[in-house]
Design a protein around this motif. Structure first.
Motif, PDB file in Angstrom:
ATOM      1  N   ALA A 293      -4.497  30.811  -6.628  1.00  0.00           N
ATOM      2  CA  ALA A 293      -3.414  30.805  -5.633  1.00  0.00           C
ATOM      3  C   ALA A 293      -3.885  31.262  -4.252  1.00  0.00           C
ATOM      4  N   ILE A 294      -5.101  31.779  -4.173  1.00  0.00           N
ATOM      5  CA  ILE A 294      -5.628  32.286  -2.903  1.00  0.00           C
ATOM      6  C   ILE A 294      -6.239  31.134  -2.102  1.00  0.00           C
ATOM      7  N   ASN A 295      -5.838  31.031  -0.846  1.00  0.00           N
ATOM      8  CA  ASN A 295      -6.382  29.999   0.042  1.00  0.00           C
ATOM      9  C   ASN A 295      -6.999  30.664   1.275  1.00  0.00           C
ATOM     10  N   PRO A 296      -8.301  30.977   1.210  1.00  0.00           N
ATOM     11  CA  PRO A 296      -8.946  31.670   2.342  1.00  0.00           C
ATOM     12  C   PRO A 296      -8.967  30.830   3.612  1.00  0.00           C
ATOM     13  N   ASN A 297      -8.851  29.499   3.485  1.00  0.00           N
ATOM     14  CA  ASN A 297      -8.895  28.638   4.669  1.00  0.00           C
ATOM     15  C   ASN A 297      -7.744  28.915   5.635  1.00  0.00           C
ATOM     16  N   LEU A 298      -6.644  29.485   5.125  1.00  0.00           N
ATOM     17  CA  LEU A 298      -5.504  29.800   5.985  1.00  0.00           C
ATOM     18  C   LEU A 298      -5.745  31.019   6.867  1.00  0.00           C
ATOM     19  N   VAL A 299      -6.746  31.817   6.481  1.00  0.00           N
ATOM     20  CA  VAL A 299      -6.834  33.174   7.011  1.00  0.00           C
ATOM     21  C   VAL A 299      -7.502  33.256   8.375  1.00  0.00           C
ATOM     22  N   GLY A 300      -8.512  32.405   8.635  1.00  0.00           N
ATOM     23  CA  GLY A 300      -9.405  32.584   9.774  1.00  0.00           C
ATOM     24  C   GLY A 300      -8.740  32.842  11.105  1.00  0.00           C
ATOM     25  N   GLN A 301      -7.725  32.064  11.442  1.00  0.00           N
ATOM     26  CA  GLN A 301      -7.102  32.140  12.765  1.00  0.00           C
ATOM     27  C   GLN A 301      -6.433  33.488  13.020  1.00  0.00           C
ATOM     28  N   PHE A 302      -5.945  34.118  11.938  1.00  0.00           N
ATOM     29  CA  PHE A 302      -5.199  35.376  12.110  1.00  0.00           C
ATOM     30  C   PHE A 302      -5.952  36.565  11.507  1.00  0.00           C
ATOM     31  N   PHE A 303      -7.267  36.413  11.364  1.00  0.00           N
ATOM     32  CA  PHE A 303      -8.055  37.433  10.669  1.00  0.00           C
ATOM     33  C   PHE A 303      -7.996  38.788  11.389  1.00  0.00           C
ATOM     34  N   LEU A 304      -8.282  38.809  12.689  1.00  0.00           N
ATOM     35  CA  LEU A 304      -8.365  40.082  13.412  1.00  0.00           C
ATOM     36  C   LEU A 304      -6.999  40.754  13.518  1.00  0.00           C
ATOM     37  N   ILE A 305      -5.980  39.969  13.889  1.00  0.00           N
ATOM     38  CA  ILE A 305      -4.623  40.535  13.980  1.00  0.00           C
ATOM     39  C   ILE A 305      -4.170  41.009  12.609  1.00  0.00           C
TER      40      ILE A 305
END
Length: 404
Positions: A293-305
């Motif tokens: 269920a984990i989709n790391p591809n969604l994460v990059g854009q909002f990683f720092l925030i």
């Protein structure tokens, strides 16, 4: 189709078993290996799991969660329940509400959400993960670690009710959003939280009363276990099928196990042994499907925030845990262990992350990304932290002490 389902489940189970063993060999929790396997073979990367298997994953995860919570209930004695009552109640309320509302407030300047959107995100993230915490606590109970102060049992009970509060507040704020911001029912919804918990406790006790004569007159321990486990699964099915918000089936399952452990004493150890055998298989699928269920591809854009948001919210959550433990006889190391054990996210976040986006909530894709990020960061940290600190920070109970 059934053939593909059967073969895929066998292969997933074998893969999860060996990936877990591999991570144990490098002194990491086996569940991390199982989750990584699920993530790699799931839709986000290789995408080699048949759709029919993915469609079955919520059911299999539910069966595994019911198993581990029933085992958790079977591991709590009446004496321990009296000992952990007040701090368990506080652990179920303070950390989740502090974290959820902290995220709600931070999301306004950081993500340009309004308060209702922030609260929707906050209470997706605020729930502790039963998939990570509860198996770890059951392992400590088996190894008689932390038993002098019933620390694993306290965390078991607190985490189960913590989920009820986080999910209830998530659905409350989601409902307010979909109603266009109208808030006449928010007071009633918040009032429903203690009502839901009390009702769950009552249902667990009622089921014990109804099944006690049946268990007394059944000679086969296998049939007794099948009756109890079947009732637990039916409870979960009813809640999911009819979307009942009045009670938490997972909390009810744990309470049902508690009553059996303490008032059908002769049968409880044998039922527990059989349930542990079921869990050895169940955990393979629980963690593998959580990984899928984990989709790391969604994460990059909002990683720092997302990281900044999580650092602040987890700090407030940890303060909430320490507040809940005020007045207990826990040492500083034991309190720190409780803080670490309350960090991991996985199950609720995997299940709820996509709901705001599906329901048309503005910023739903951001909520999904940050919820997934919370799993990727906290599940390994929590699991590794529990493994590294449990033997060092908690007391190991001797057999002689445990027999009194």
């Amino acid at each position: 189709m059934i053939f593909y389902l059967f073969i895929s489940l066998i292969l997933i189970g074998m893969g999860a078993h060996y990936s877990g063993r591999l991570f144990e060999r490098i002194k990491l929790p086996s569940l991390i290996g199982m989750m990584l396997l699920g993530m790699v073979i799931g839709p986000s990367f290789l995408n080699i799991v048949p759709n029919v298997t993915l469609q079955l994953s919520p059911t299999l995860k539910d069966i595994a969660l019911v198993t581990v919570l029933f085992i958790g209930g079977l591991g709590i004695s009446l004496k321990q329940m009296k000992q952990i009552g007040r701090p368990a109640i506080l652990l179920s309320t303070i950390p989740a509400t502090l974290e959820g509302f902290t995220i709600a407030l931070l999301a306004m300047p950081l993500l340009h959400f309004n308060f209702i959107q922030g609260a929707i995100l906050g209470f997706i993230i605020a729930a502790v993960s039963p998939a990570v915490l509860i198996p770890s606590m059951i392992d400590l109970i088996d190894r008689r670690i932390g038993q002098d102060k019933a620390i694993p049992q306290m965390l078991l009970v607190g985490a189960s009710a913590d989920d009820t509060i986080a999910i209830t507040l998530f659905t409350t704020f989601l409902g307010i959003y979909t109603q266009g911001g109208r808030t006449p029912s928010i007071g009633l919804q918040i009032l429903m939280i203690p009502i839901s918990i009390i009702f769950s406790l009552f249902i667990g006790y009622l089921l014990y009363l109804l099944t006690k004569p049946l268990l007394k007159h059944t000679t086969s321990i296998y049939i007794k276990t099948l009756i109890c486990f079947g009732i637990c699964l039916i409870l979960r099915f009813i809640e999911k099928k009819f979307h009942l918000e009045l009670f938490n089936s997972l909390l009810t399952v744990m309470i049902y196990g508690f009553w059996i452990r303490n008032f059908i004493v002769d049968n409880a150890p044998s039922i527990l042994a059989l349930m542990n055998s079921i869990w050895k298989v169940g955990k393979l699928y629980l963690f593998a499907f959580v990984g899928m269920a984990i989709n790391p591809n969604l994460v990059g854009q909002f990683f720092l925030i997302g990281c900044a948001l999580l650092i602040v919210s987890l700090t407030l959550r940890s303060i909430g845990v320490l507040i809940a433990l005020i007045g207990t006889n826990l040492s500083y190391k034991e309190r720190l262990f409780c803080v670490i054990a309350y960090l991991p996210k996985a199950t609720v976040q995997s299940a709820k992350a996509a709901i705001p986006l599906e329901m048309g909530v503005a910023g739903g894709e951001i909520m999904q990304a940050i919820a997934i990020l919370s799993v990727l960061i906290t599940a390994p940290i929590g699991a590794i932290g529990i493994k590294l600190t449990s033997d060092k920070f908690l007391q190991k109970e001797t057999k002689e002490a445990g027999s009194h």
